[in-house]
Design a protein around this motif. Structure first.
Motif, PDB file in Angstrom:
ATOM      1  N   ALA A 135       0.835  -1.207   0.000  1.00 46.71           N
ATOM      2  CA  ALA A 135       0.000   0.000   0.000  1.00 46.71           C
ATOM      3  C   ALA A 135       0.866   1.252   0.000  1.00 46.71           C
ATOM      4  O   ALA A 135       0.581   2.226  -0.714  1.00 46.71           O
ATOM      5  CB  ALA A 135      -0.936  -0.015   1.207  1.00 46.71           C
ATOM      6  N   LEU A 136       1.925   1.245   0.788  1.00 45.97           N
ATOM      7  CA  LEU A 136       2.817   2.405   0.825  1.00 45.97           C
ATOM      8  C   LEU A 136       3.531   2.607  -0.512  1.00 45.97           C
ATOM      9  O   LEU A 136       3.686   3.731  -0.992  1.00 45.97           O
ATOM     10  CB  LEU A 136       3.839   2.237   1.948  1.00 45.97           C
ATOM     11  N   LYS A 137       3.947   1.515  -1.120  1.00 44.87           N
ATOM     12  CA  LYS A 137       4.686   1.605  -2.384  1.00 44.87           C
ATOM     13  C   LYS A 137       3.796   2.017  -3.554  1.00 44.87           C
ATOM     14  O   LYS A 137       4.306   2.412  -4.611  1.00 44.87           O
ATOM     15  CB  LYS A 137       5.356   0.269  -2.683  1.00 44.87           C
ATOM     16  N   ALA A 138       2.474   1.947  -3.371  1.00 49.86           N
ATOM     17  CA  ALA A 138       1.572   2.411  -4.429  1.00 49.86           C
ATOM     18  C   ALA A 138       1.717   3.907  -4.653  1.00 49.86           C
ATOM     19  O   ALA A 138       1.332   4.435  -5.703  1.00 49.86           O
ATOM     20  CB  ALA A 138       0.130   2.070  -4.072  1.00 49.86           C
ATOM     21  N   ASP A 139       2.276   4.608  -3.627  1.00 43.72           N
ATOM     22  CA  ASP A 139       2.593   6.025  -3.757  1.00 43.72           C
ATOM     23  C   ASP A 139       1.354   6.863  -4.065  1.00 43.72           C
ATOM     24  O   ASP A 139       1.368   7.737  -4.928  1.00 43.72           O
ATOM     25  CB  ASP A 139       3.658   6.235  -4.836  1.00 43.72           C
ATOM     26  N   VAL A 140       0.273   6.568  -3.342  1.00 44.12           N
ATOM     27  CA  VAL A 140      -0.978   7.308  -3.497  1.00 44.12           C
ATOM     28  C   VAL A 140      -1.244   8.055  -2.185  1.00 44.12           C
ATOM     29  O   VAL A 140      -1.130   7.463  -1.115  1.00 44.12           O
ATOM     30  CB  VAL A 140      -2.153   6.353  -3.798  1.00 44.12           C
ATOM     31  N   PRO A 141      -1.556   9.352  -2.237  1.00 44.85           N
ATOM     32  CA  PRO A 141      -1.763  10.129  -1.008  1.00 44.85           C
ATOM     33  C   PRO A 141      -3.049   9.737  -0.284  1.00 44.85           C
ATOM     34  O   PRO A 141      -4.085  10.395  -0.416  1.00 44.85           O
ATOM     35  CB  PRO A 141      -1.817  11.575  -1.513  1.00 44.85           C
ATOM     36  N   THR A 142      -2.970   8.680   0.472  1.00 46.43           N
ATOM     37  CA  THR A 142      -4.131   8.129   1.162  1.00 46.43           C
ATOM     38  C   THR A 142      -3.743   7.694   2.571  1.00 46.43           C
ATOM     39  O   THR A 142      -2.790   6.924   2.730  1.00 46.43           O
ATOM     40  CB  THR A 142      -4.688   6.908   0.408  1.00 46.43           C
ATOM     41  N   PRO A 143      -4.440   8.154   3.611  1.00 46.39           N
ATOM     42  CA  PRO A 143      -4.158   7.682   4.964  1.00 46.39           C
ATOM     43  C   PRO A 143      -4.430   6.181   5.096  1.00 46.39           C
ATOM     44  O   PRO A 143      -5.422   5.670   4.554  1.00 46.39           O
ATOM     45  CB  PRO A 143      -5.139   8.490   5.828  1.00 46.39           C
ATOM     46  N   LEU A 144      -3.568   5.485   5.824  1.00 50.39           N
ATOM     47  CA  LEU A 144      -3.741   4.061   6.096  1.00 50.39           C
ATOM     48  C   LEU A 144      -4.023   3.884   7.580  1.00 50.39           C
ATOM     49  O   LEU A 144      -3.208   4.267   8.427  1.00 50.39           O
ATOM     50  CB  LEU A 144      -2.480   3.292   5.715  1.00 50.39           C
ATOM     51  N   LEU A 145      -5.175   3.295   7.904  1.00 49.61           N
ATOM     52  CA  LEU A 145      -5.548   3.029   9.282  1.00 49.61           C
ATOM     53  C   LEU A 145      -5.420   1.524   9.526  1.00 49.61           C
ATOM     54  O   LEU A 145      -5.986   0.726   8.765  1.00 49.61           O
ATOM     55  CB  LEU A 145      -6.985   3.484   9.569  1.00 49.61           C
ATOM     56  N   LEU A 146      -4.687   1.144  10.564  1.00 50.75           N
ATOM     57  CA  LEU A 146      -4.391  -0.261  10.816  1.00 50.75           C
ATOM     58  C   LEU A 146      -5.102  -0.722  12.084  1.00 50.75           C
ATOM     59  O   LEU A 146      -4.814  -0.233  13.190  1.00 50.75           O
ATOM     60  CB  LEU A 146      -2.886  -0.472  10.951  1.00 50.75           C
ATOM     61  N   GLY A 147      -6.042  -1.664  11.930  1.00 54.14           N
ATOM     62  CA  GLY A 147      -6.794  -2.177  13.061  1.00 54.14           C
ATOM     63  C   GLY A 147      -6.482  -3.628  13.339  1.00 54.14           C
ATOM     64  O   GLY A 147      -6.003  -4.355  12.462  1.00 54.14           O
ATOM     65  N   GLY A 148      -6.759  -4.077  14.558  1.00 55.40           N
ATOM     66  CA  GLY A 148      -6.476  -5.454  14.943  1.00 55.40           C
ATOM     67  C   GLY A 148      -5.147  -5.561  15.656  1.00 55.40           C
ATOM     68  O   GLY A 148      -4.370  -4.605  15.742  1.00 55.40           O
ATOM     69  N   GLU A 149      -4.865  -6.753  16.160  1.00 56.30           N
ATOM     70  CA  GLU A 149      -3.673  -6.965  16.992  1.00 56.30           C
ATOM     71  C   GLU A 149      -2.469  -7.436  16.183  1.00 56.30           C
ATOM     72  O   GLU A 149      -1.416  -7.739  16.752  1.00 56.30           O
ATOM     73  CB  GLU A 149      -3.994  -7.986  18.079  1.00 56.30           C
ATOM     74  N   GLY A 150      -2.600  -7.509  14.859  1.00 51.42           N
ATOM     75  CA  GLY A 150      -1.550  -8.100  14.054  1.00 51.42           C
ATOM     76  C   GLY A 150      -0.457  -7.158  13.609  1.00 51.42           C
ATOM     77  O   GLY A 150       0.454  -7.573  12.889  1.00 51.42           O
ATOM     78  N   TRP A 151      -0.513  -5.893  14.031  1.00 55.17           N
ATOM     79  CA  TRP A 151       0.451  -4.950  13.478  1.00 55.17           C
ATOM     80  C   TRP A 151       1.705  -4.848  14.337  1.00 55.17           C
ATOM     81  O   TRP A 151       2.779  -4.602  13.817  1.00 55.17           O
ATOM     82  CB  TRP A 151      -0.218  -3.587  13.279  1.00 55.17           C
ATOM     83  N   GLY A 152       1.616  -5.035  15.634  1.00 54.85           N
ATOM     84  CA  GLY A 152       2.768  -5.148  16.516  1.00 54.85           C
ATOM     85  C   GLY A 152       3.999  -4.399  16.038  1.00 54.85           C
ATOM     86  O   GLY A 152       4.020  -3.174  15.895  1.00 54.85           O
ATOM     87  N   SER A 153       5.064  -5.145  15.783  1.00 53.38           N
ATOM     88  CA  SER A 153       6.321  -4.551  15.335  1.00 53.38           C
ATOM     89  C   SER A 153       6.203  -3.955  13.936  1.00 53.38           C
ATOM     90  O   SER A 153       6.987  -3.077  13.546  1.00 53.38           O
ATOM     91  CB  SER A 153       7.435  -5.599  15.338  1.00 53.38           C
ATOM     92  N   VAL A 154       5.218  -4.417  13.174  1.00 51.21           N
ATOM     93  CA  VAL A 154       5.031  -3.881  11.817  1.00 51.21           C
ATOM     94  C   VAL A 154       4.704  -2.394  11.870  1.00 51.21           C
ATOM     95  O   VAL A 154       5.196  -1.604  11.055  1.00 51.21           O
ATOM     96  CB  VAL A 154       3.898  -4.642  11.092  1.00 51.21           C
ATOM     97  N   LEU A 155       3.887  -2.006  12.839  1.00 46.51           N
ATOM     98  CA  LEU A 155       3.408  -0.628  12.904  1.00 46.51           C
ATOM     99  C   LEU A 155       4.556   0.361  13.024  1.00 46.51           C
ATOM    100  O   LEU A 155       4.612   1.355  12.301  1.00 46.51           O
ATOM    101  CB  LEU A 155       2.445  -0.470  14.079  1.00 46.51           C
TER     102      LEU A 155
ATOM    103  N   ASP B 261       4.275  12.381   4.733  1.00 48.16           N
ATOM    104  CA  ASP B 261       3.256  13.272   5.282  1.00 48.16           C
ATOM    105  C   ASP B 261       1.919  13.091   4.585  1.00 48.16           C
ATOM    106  O   ASP B 261       0.858  13.207   5.202  1.00 48.16           O
ATOM    107  CB  ASP B 261       3.709  14.729   5.163  1.00 48.16           C
ATOM    108  N   ASP B 262       1.939  12.843   3.260  1.00 52.16           N
ATOM    109  CA  ASP B 262       0.683  12.713   2.527  1.00 52.16           C
ATOM    110  C   ASP B 262       0.173  11.270   2.499  1.00 52.16           C
ATOM    111  O   ASP B 262      -0.861  10.984   1.900  1.00 52.16           O
ATOM    112  CB  ASP B 262       0.823  13.256   1.098  1.00 52.16           C
ATOM    113  N   VAL B 263       0.921  10.352   3.124  1.00 50.08           N
ATOM    114  CA  VAL B 263       0.452   8.969   3.256  1.00 50.08           C
ATOM    115  C   VAL B 263       0.653   8.549   4.723  1.00 50.08           C
ATOM    116  O   VAL B 263       1.482   7.698   5.039  1.00 50.08           O
ATOM    117  CB  VAL B 263       1.212   8.000   2.326  1.00 50.08           C
ATOM    118  N   PRO B 264      -0.096   9.173   5.627  1.00 54.83           N
ATOM    119  CA  PRO B 264       0.092   8.855   7.043  1.00 54.83           C
ATOM    120  C   PRO B 264      -0.381   7.446   7.374  1.00 54.83           C
ATOM    121  O   PRO B 264      -1.307   6.919   6.752  1.00 54.83           O
ATOM    122  CB  PRO B 264      -0.766   9.904   7.755  1.00 54.83           C
TER     123      PRO B 264
END
Length: 319
Positions: free
Chosen positions: A262-282, A291-294
């Motif tokens: 999603a980040l590499k798509a290089d589109v100015p869109t906020p990404l919201l991460l839900g659930g317990e699976g993000w841990g160290s990934v976050l 700044d334009d892809v928070p």
């Protein structure tokens, strides 16, 4: 005495703030225990913010036609998080006259018992009652998520068969989809919302709850469904440039690849991460975000629904 930094309220101030007569507040405190829980240095009883939320919920339930005794039972059963969830619900504690709202503990017990007895009719009924009484997200926070945790624990300990767990998952999925279909989504937005889950469907029911809650606000979100791949997320990002993307993951397996795509798509869109699976990934992806892809952690489903709706309304029309 409570935290000295917390603002405490006298009964008169609470009466004016909430719009309830002072004698009524005193009656609720005397008869039902709905009252101030803090004391000043001088020994005067004062309402905390949580006490006031309990009063507000009590008032809302009583106003809907439920007896004060039943209303107090529900209000006293909730902690501060549960009170916030109930008050924020789209259709909080709706009741037909005479209907007694079950407390969250009672609802969880009934659902687990119906599942253990393979009582499909009873299970369907109590799930429908729960969603109707609390609204989708209020039900999720107060009852449904706790049910899923308790059922999983019971299966692991051998107290419940896996067939009972499957029935709960299937009935809950059906209920959430039915709720979403009862609304006629009227708003997509020039830059719509995208929902997707890294997990299989059984671990992704929170995503369905969020979709149903957005439908209740009239919002039709693009759902990429379950076991989503990074290519699918990146492809949709490039095509529609959404207002925001919500990704759910209950474990880290596969989560990193999807959010990096999603980040590499290089589109100015906020990404919201839900659930317990993000841990160290976050932590890793937050460092990589622009700044334009928070990238934001989104652990609270109620707050996430409001956040997504705000992002949808604020998103500029793509050029």
């Amino acid at each position: 005495m409570g935290d000295e930094s917390e603002l405490l309220w006298g009964v008169g101030a609470v009466a004016e703030r909430v719009g309830i007569a002072t004698p009524t507040l005193r009656t609720w405190e005397r008869r039902y225990g709905i009252g101030p829980s803090q004391r000043t240095e001088g020994g005067h009883r004062r309402y905390s913010e949580t006490d006031i939320q309990r009063v507000q919920l009590m008032n809302r339930i009583v106003t809907s036609g439920v007896s004060a005794q039943s209303a107090a039972r529900v209000a006293l059963s909730l902690d501060s998080g549960g009170l916030v969830a109930a008050l924020a619900s789209e259709d909080p504690l709706y009741n037909a006259p005479g209907h007694v709202i079950a407390t969250p503990v009672e609802s969880v017990t009934r659902i687990v018992a119906a599942a253990a007895g393979l009582d499909i009719v009873g299970l369907t009924s109590v799930l429908a009652d729960t969603v109707r009484d609390w609204g989708v997200l209020g039900a999720w926070v107060n009852v449904l998520a706790p049910v899923l945790r308790e059922v999983a624990d019971d299966v692991e300990s051998g107290g419940l068969g896996v067939e009972s767990q499957r029935i709960v998952l299937e009935r809950l999925e059906a209920e959430l989809r039915a709720v979403a279909r009862t609304y006629a989504p009227r708003y997509v937005g020039a830059r719509p919302l995208v929902l997707a889950s890294v997990d299989a469907e059984a671990e992704s029911l929170a995503l369905l709850a969020l979709e149903a809650a957005l439908a209740g606000k009239g919002v039709a979100a693009f759902s990429l469904g379950f076991e989503v791949t990074g290519d699918a997320v990146a492809g949709l990002l490039r095509r529609i440039k959404p207002a925001a993307v919500y990704l759910w993951a209950s474990s880290e397996e596969g989560a990193r690849d999807v959010v990096l795509a999603a980040l590499k798509a290089d589109v100015p869109t906020p990404l919201l991460l839900g659930g317990e699976g993000w841990g160290s990934v976050l932590e890793d992806v937050v460092d990589m975000a622009r700044d334009d892809v928070p990238v934001e952690a989104a652990p609270d489903l109620l707050a996430t629904a409001d956040r997504l709706f705000g992002l949808l309304q604020a998103a500029p029309t793509p050029r």
